[in-house]
Motif scaffolding. Structure first.
Motif, PDB file in Angstrom:
ATOM      1  N   GLU A  56       0.826  -1.203   0.000  1.00  0.00           N
ATOM      2  CA  GLU A  56       0.000   0.000   0.000  1.00  0.00           C
ATOM      3  C   GLU A  56       0.859   1.251   0.000  1.00  0.00           C
ATOM      4  OE1 GLU A  56      -2.538  -0.356   3.343  1.00  0.00           O
ATOM      5  OE2 GLU A  56      -3.740  -1.980   2.493  1.00  0.00           O
ATOM      6  N   SER A  57       1.951   1.251   0.793  1.00  0.00           N
ATOM      7  CA  SER A  57       2.811   2.425   0.848  1.00  0.00           C
ATOM      8  C   SER A  57       3.495   2.672  -0.479  1.00  0.00           C
ATOM      9  CB  SER A  57       3.862   2.276   1.962  1.00  0.00           C
ATOM     10  OG  SER A  57       4.682   1.161   1.682  1.00  0.00           O
ATOM     11  N   SER A  58       3.882   1.580  -1.176  1.00  0.00           N
ATOM     12  CA  SER A  58       4.521   1.757  -2.474  1.00  0.00           C
ATOM     13  C   SER A  58       3.537   2.307  -3.481  1.00  0.00           C
ATOM     14  CB  SER A  58       5.094   0.426  -2.971  1.00  0.00           C
ATOM     15  OG  SER A  58       4.050  -0.514  -3.208  1.00  0.00           O
ATOM     16  N   LEU A  59       2.244   1.934  -3.328  1.00  0.00           N
ATOM     17  CA  LEU A  59       1.228   2.479  -4.225  1.00  0.00           C
ATOM     18  C   LEU A  59       1.038   3.962  -3.968  1.00  0.00           C
ATOM     19  CD1 LEU A  59      -1.003   1.955  -6.326  1.00  0.00           C
ATOM     20  CD2 LEU A  59      -2.558   1.462  -4.422  1.00  0.00           C
ATOM     21  N   LYS A  60       1.033   4.341  -2.675  1.00  0.00           N
ATOM     22  CA  LYS A  60       0.841   5.743  -2.346  1.00  0.00           C
ATOM     23  C   LYS A  60       2.019   6.594  -2.790  1.00  0.00           C
ATOM     24  CE  LYS A  60      -2.242   5.084   1.596  1.00  0.00           C
ATOM     25  NZ  LYS A  60      -2.437   5.299   3.051  1.00  0.00           N
ATOM     26  N   SER A  61       3.224   6.038  -2.738  1.00  0.00           N
ATOM     27  CA  SER A  61       4.415   6.817  -3.058  1.00  0.00           C
ATOM     28  C   SER A  61       4.785   6.757  -4.530  1.00  0.00           C
ATOM     29  CB  SER A  61       5.600   6.320  -2.214  1.00  0.00           C
ATOM     30  OG  SER A  61       5.885   4.969  -2.525  1.00  0.00           O
ATOM     31  N   GLN A  62       3.959   6.103  -5.323  1.00  0.00           N
ATOM     32  CA  GLN A  62       4.254   5.983  -6.745  1.00  0.00           C
ATOM     33  C   GLN A  62       4.166   7.353  -7.407  1.00  0.00           C
ATOM     34  OE1 GLN A  62       1.701   3.306  -8.826  1.00  0.00           O
ATOM     35  NE2 GLN A  62       3.000   3.187 -10.627  1.00  0.00           N
ATOM     36  N   SER A  63       5.250   7.796  -8.002  1.00  0.00           N
ATOM     37  CA  SER A  63       5.314   9.132  -8.580  1.00  0.00           C
ATOM     38  C   SER A  63       4.787   9.132 -10.004  1.00  0.00           C
ATOM     39  CB  SER A  63       6.762   9.638  -8.563  1.00  0.00           C
ATOM     40  OG  SER A  63       6.849  10.891  -9.222  1.00  0.00           O
ATOM     41  N   ILE A  64       4.065  10.205 -10.348  1.00  0.00           N
ATOM     42  CA  ILE A  64       3.558  10.355 -11.720  1.00  0.00           C
ATOM     43  C   ILE A  64       4.423  11.335 -12.504  1.00  0.00           C
ATOM     44  CG2 ILE A  64       1.202   9.807 -11.047  1.00  0.00           C
ATOM     45  CD1 ILE A  64       0.581  12.805 -11.141  1.00  0.00           C
ATOM     46  N   LEU A  65       5.529  11.799 -11.894  1.00  0.00           N
ATOM     47  CA  LEU A  65       6.379  12.807 -12.517  1.00  0.00           C
ATOM     48  C   LEU A  65       7.547  12.157 -13.251  1.00  0.00           C
ATOM     49  CD1 LEU A  65       7.145  15.840 -12.822  1.00  0.00           C
ATOM     50  CD2 LEU A  65       8.412  15.615 -10.678  1.00  0.00           C
ATOM     51  N   THR A  66       7.760  12.562 -14.504  1.00  0.00           N
ATOM     52  CA  THR A  66       8.895  12.069 -15.280  1.00  0.00           C
ATOM     53  C   THR A  66       9.560  13.232 -16.008  1.00  0.00           C
ATOM     54  OG1 THR A  66       7.464  11.607 -17.194  1.00  0.00           O
ATOM     55  CG2 THR A  66       7.900   9.783 -15.666  1.00  0.00           C
ATOM     56  N   GLN A  67      10.820  13.011 -16.369  1.00  0.00           N
ATOM     57  CA  GLN A  67      11.564  13.978 -17.167  1.00  0.00           C
ATOM     58  C   GLN A  67      11.690  13.443 -18.590  1.00  0.00           C
ATOM     59  OE1 GLN A  67      15.587  14.599 -15.891  1.00  0.00           O
ATOM     60  NE2 GLN A  67      16.046  16.094 -17.483  1.00  0.00           N
ATOM     61  N   VAL A  68      11.459  14.309 -19.564  1.00  0.00           N
ATOM     62  CA  VAL A  68      11.588  13.916 -20.966  1.00  0.00           C
ATOM     63  C   VAL A  68      13.052  14.036 -21.364  1.00  0.00           C
ATOM     64  CG1 VAL A  68      10.858  14.367 -23.329  1.00  0.00           C
ATOM     65  CG2 VAL A  68       9.254  14.710 -21.445  1.00  0.00           C
ATOM     66  N   MET A  69      13.633  12.915 -21.801  1.00  0.00           N
ATOM     67  CA  MET A  69      15.031  12.894 -22.202  1.00  0.00           C
ATOM     68  C   MET A  69      15.133  12.965 -23.726  1.00  0.00           C
ATOM     69  SD  MET A  69      16.040  12.651 -19.108  1.00  0.00           S
ATOM     70  CE  MET A  69      17.816  12.382 -19.266  1.00  0.00           C
ATOM     71  N   ASP A  70      16.334  12.784 -24.252  1.00  0.00           N
ATOM     72  CA  ASP A  70      16.540  12.803 -25.697  1.00  0.00           C
ATOM     73  C   ASP A  70      15.855  11.609 -26.357  1.00  0.00           C
ATOM     74  OD1 ASP A  70      18.033  15.083 -25.437  1.00  0.00           O
ATOM     75  OD2 ASP A  70      19.951  14.017 -25.300  1.00  0.00           O
ATOM     76  N   LYS A  71      15.472  11.794 -27.591  1.00  0.00           N
ATOM     77  CA  LYS A  71      14.899  10.731 -28.437  1.00  0.00           C
ATOM     78  C   LYS A  71      13.623  10.135 -27.830  1.00  0.00           C
ATOM     79  CE  LYS A  71      19.446   9.456 -30.274  1.00  0.00           C
ATOM     80  NZ  LYS A  71      20.425   8.369 -30.454  1.00  0.00           N
ATOM     81  N   GLY A  72      12.880  10.970 -27.115  1.00  0.00           N
ATOM     82  CA  GLY A  72      11.584  10.537 -26.610  1.00  0.00           C
ATOM     83  C   GLY A  72      11.622   9.590 -25.444  1.00  0.00           C
ATOM     84  N   HIS A  73      12.765   9.447 -24.782  1.00  0.00           N
ATOM     85  CA  HIS A  73      12.852   8.591 -23.608  1.00  0.00           C
ATOM     86  C   HIS A  73      12.386   9.356 -22.370  1.00  0.00           C
ATOM     87  CE1 HIS A  73      16.145   6.322 -25.984  1.00  0.00           C
ATOM     88  NE2 HIS A  73      14.984   5.691 -26.106  1.00  0.00           N
ATOM     89  N   PHE A  74      11.909   8.611 -21.382  1.00  0.00           N
ATOM     90  CA  PHE A  74      11.422   9.222 -20.150  1.00  0.00           C
ATOM     91  C   PHE A  74      12.203   8.658 -18.967  1.00  0.00           C
ATOM     92  CE2 PHE A  74       8.032   9.287 -23.237  1.00  0.00           C
ATOM     93  CZ  PHE A  74       7.515  10.575 -23.121  1.00  0.00           C
ATOM     94  N   GLN A  75      12.371   9.494 -17.963  1.00  0.00           N
ATOM     95  CA  GLN A  75      13.125   9.070 -16.779  1.00  0.00           C
ATOM     96  C   GLN A  75      12.366   9.472 -15.532  1.00  0.00           C
ATOM     97  OE1 GLN A  75      17.498   9.717 -16.473  1.00  0.00           O
ATOM     98  NE2 GLN A  75      16.983  11.025 -14.730  1.00  0.00           N
ATOM     99  N   LYS A  76      12.152   8.497 -14.622  1.00  0.00           N
ATOM    100  CA  LYS A  76      11.543   8.822 -13.345  1.00  0.00           C
ATOM    101  C   LYS A  76      12.531   9.620 -12.505  1.00  0.00           C
ATOM    102  CE  LYS A  76       8.220   5.037 -13.040  1.00  0.00           C
ATOM    103  NZ  LYS A  76       7.719   3.901 -12.217  1.00  0.00           N
ATOM    104  N   LEU A  77      12.018  10.579 -11.771  1.00  0.00           N
ATOM    105  CA  LEU A  77      12.895  11.496 -11.056  1.00  0.00           C
ATOM    106  C   LEU A  77      13.063  11.092  -9.596  1.00  0.00           C
ATOM    107  CD1 LEU A  77      11.654  14.852 -12.568  1.00  0.00           C
ATOM    108  CD2 LEU A  77      13.812  13.709 -12.996  1.00  0.00           C
ATOM    109  N   ALA A  78      14.286  11.253  -9.106  1.00  0.00           N
ATOM    110  CA  ALA A  78      14.576  11.021  -7.695  1.00  0.00           C
ATOM    111  C   ALA A  78      14.185  12.261  -6.887  1.00  0.00           C
ATOM    112  CB  ALA A  78      16.060  10.696  -7.530  1.00  0.00           C
ATOM    113  N   ALA A  79      14.495  12.250  -5.597  1.00  0.00           N
ATOM    114  CA  ALA A  79      14.132  13.366  -4.728  1.00  0.00           C
ATOM    115  C   ALA A  79      14.862  14.644  -5.120  1.00  0.00           C
ATOM    116  CB  ALA A  79      14.422  13.016  -3.276  1.00  0.00           C
ATOM    117  N   THR A  80      16.069  14.510  -5.682  1.00  0.00           N
ATOM    118  CA  THR A  80      16.823  15.684  -6.132  1.00  0.00           C
ATOM    119  C   THR A  80      17.379  15.422  -7.526  1.00  0.00           C
ATOM    120  OG1 THR A  80      18.876  14.888  -5.116  1.00  0.00           O
ATOM    121  CG2 THR A  80      17.478  16.341  -3.783  1.00  0.00           C
TER     122      THR A  80
END
Length: 372
Positions: A56-80
């Motif tokens: 349940e905690s992992s579901l709550k902490s699941q982030s919807i924020l990503t960074q768009v990288m080169d060539k259309g790739h996406f990266q999940k972001l850390a705390a910093t």
């Protein structure tokens, strides 16, 4: 022993005890000798309490924020996240109704480098040509709306603190060269000398007497995302301080911070009212002053009710405030609202009511002015 019957019985007995003759060995096939149940229903294993809590905690902490990288790739972001000043960044949040948070000054100055769009399946934030001043927290969350009422979906959020590193600007730039920080005994105080390089070594210094202030990690701590935090401010902490940062080069000095100690009880405004005269002649000028003593960083709103209000009698109202030092290291804010009536008439006689309001509540005071 030559009796055939006895010989056959002995052979049968030996076969029972010894078993079958050994067969030639061969390599076992994968899965051989395993018992495989056929058409057997297996009841799913119920996770233990700790396993369910972690899921349940992992579901709550699941982030919807990503960074768009080169060539259309996406990266999940850390705390910093650390980027170099001058770079551009694109962030995305999954959802059809996304709200964003970012450093407030980008709104204050309506910076054209910032672009926010809501598309069908995601929200998009683009910051072009970032500077050291853009260092701060960036986040997003989904809004759940029912008609006109919306609330934040706590299970679908994302945030990251982005450092835009700049060797020329170790400290995050501020609009002024001098800031006031109020110290109150009931809450921590922050000296907001934030850095653009998380690895920079930062120290706190008093201007007079000139000395470094020890950061013990208990009463005074350093938070790279906030600055120096006084956990339990006292009047001994008042004075002028500054920060010093070092990172692979000459040290840099922050702006100066004036620490003022405040000890004013919380609650609705402490309000008084007074008129220039309780009696007035026709054509006199009368002014009524509403005064509030309170905390330096707490705003006060004023409203007036006066005898000529319904007849739309013109009056002049001015609001202002200033800080006063009570001589014991304590600072108080005086807020005033002045109502001026020129050419006093019969319809101006009566009760003048001032309503002062802050975050804790409101106070109403009144005074009477009569016509001679």
């Amino acid at each position: 022993l030559r009796n055939p019957f006895i010989i056959s019985n002995i052979a049968f007995f030996i076969l029972l005890v010894v078993g079958q003759p050994a067969k030639s060995k061969r390599p076992k096939e994968p899965g051989e000798n395993k018992i495989k149940p056929v058409n057997k229903r297996v009841r799913p294993k119920t996770p233990k309490m700790k396993e369910r809590e972690s899921a349940e905690s992992s579901l709550k902490s699941q982030s919807i924020l990503t960074q768009v990288m080169d060539k259309g790739h996406f990266q999940k972001l850390a705390a910093t996240l650390s980027l170099s000043a001058g770079q551009s960044i694109e962030l995305r949040c999954k959802g059809s109704n996304v709200t964003w948070s970012y450093p407030s000054y980008l709104d204050t100055f309506k910076d054209s480098r910032l672009s926010i769009k809501q598309l069908d399946r995601y929200g998009q934030l683009i910051l072009a040509n970032a500077t050291a001043a853009d260092t701060g927290e960036y986040g997003c969350w989904l809004q759940l709306c029912n008609g006109d009422k919306c609330r934040k979906d706590e299970t679908k959020t994302g945030s990251t603190y982005i450092f835009f590193t700049d060797k020329e600007e170790l400290f995050v730039p501020t609009p002024s060269y001098f800031e006031i920080v109020y110290l109150t005994p009931d809450r921590p105080a922050v000296i907001p000398c934030r850095v653009t390089t998380p690895s920079a070594k930062v120290t706190l210094h008093r201007e007079f007497p000139a000395e470094e202030i020890e950061t013990d990690g208990t009463d005074i701590i350093y938070d790279v995302k906030k600055g120096f935090v006084y956990q339990h401010p006292t009047s001994d902490h008042k004075g002028i301080v500054y920060c010093k940062a070092e990172s692979q080069g000459a040290p840099q000095i922050s702006i100066k911070y004036h620490l003022l100690y405040v000890e004013v009880p919380k609650g609705p405004p402490s309000t008084t009212i007074a008129a220039s005269s309780s009696r007035a002649e026709v054509s006199d000028s009368v002014h009524v002053v509403c005064t509030v003593l309170g905390e330096p960083d707490v705003d006060v709103d004023f409203r007036w009710q006066y005898p000529g209000q319904e007849s739309e009698r013109p009056v002049n109202i001015q609001n202002y405030w200033r800080l006063i030092n009570r001589g014991t290291g304590h600072t108080t804010r005086i807020s005033r609202s002045v109502l001026l009536v020129e050419d006093f008439e019969a319809r101006d006689a009566g009760n003048y009511i001032c309503i002062a309001r802050n975050l804790q509540g409101e106070t109403t005071v009144a005074t009477n002015v009569e016509l001679n």
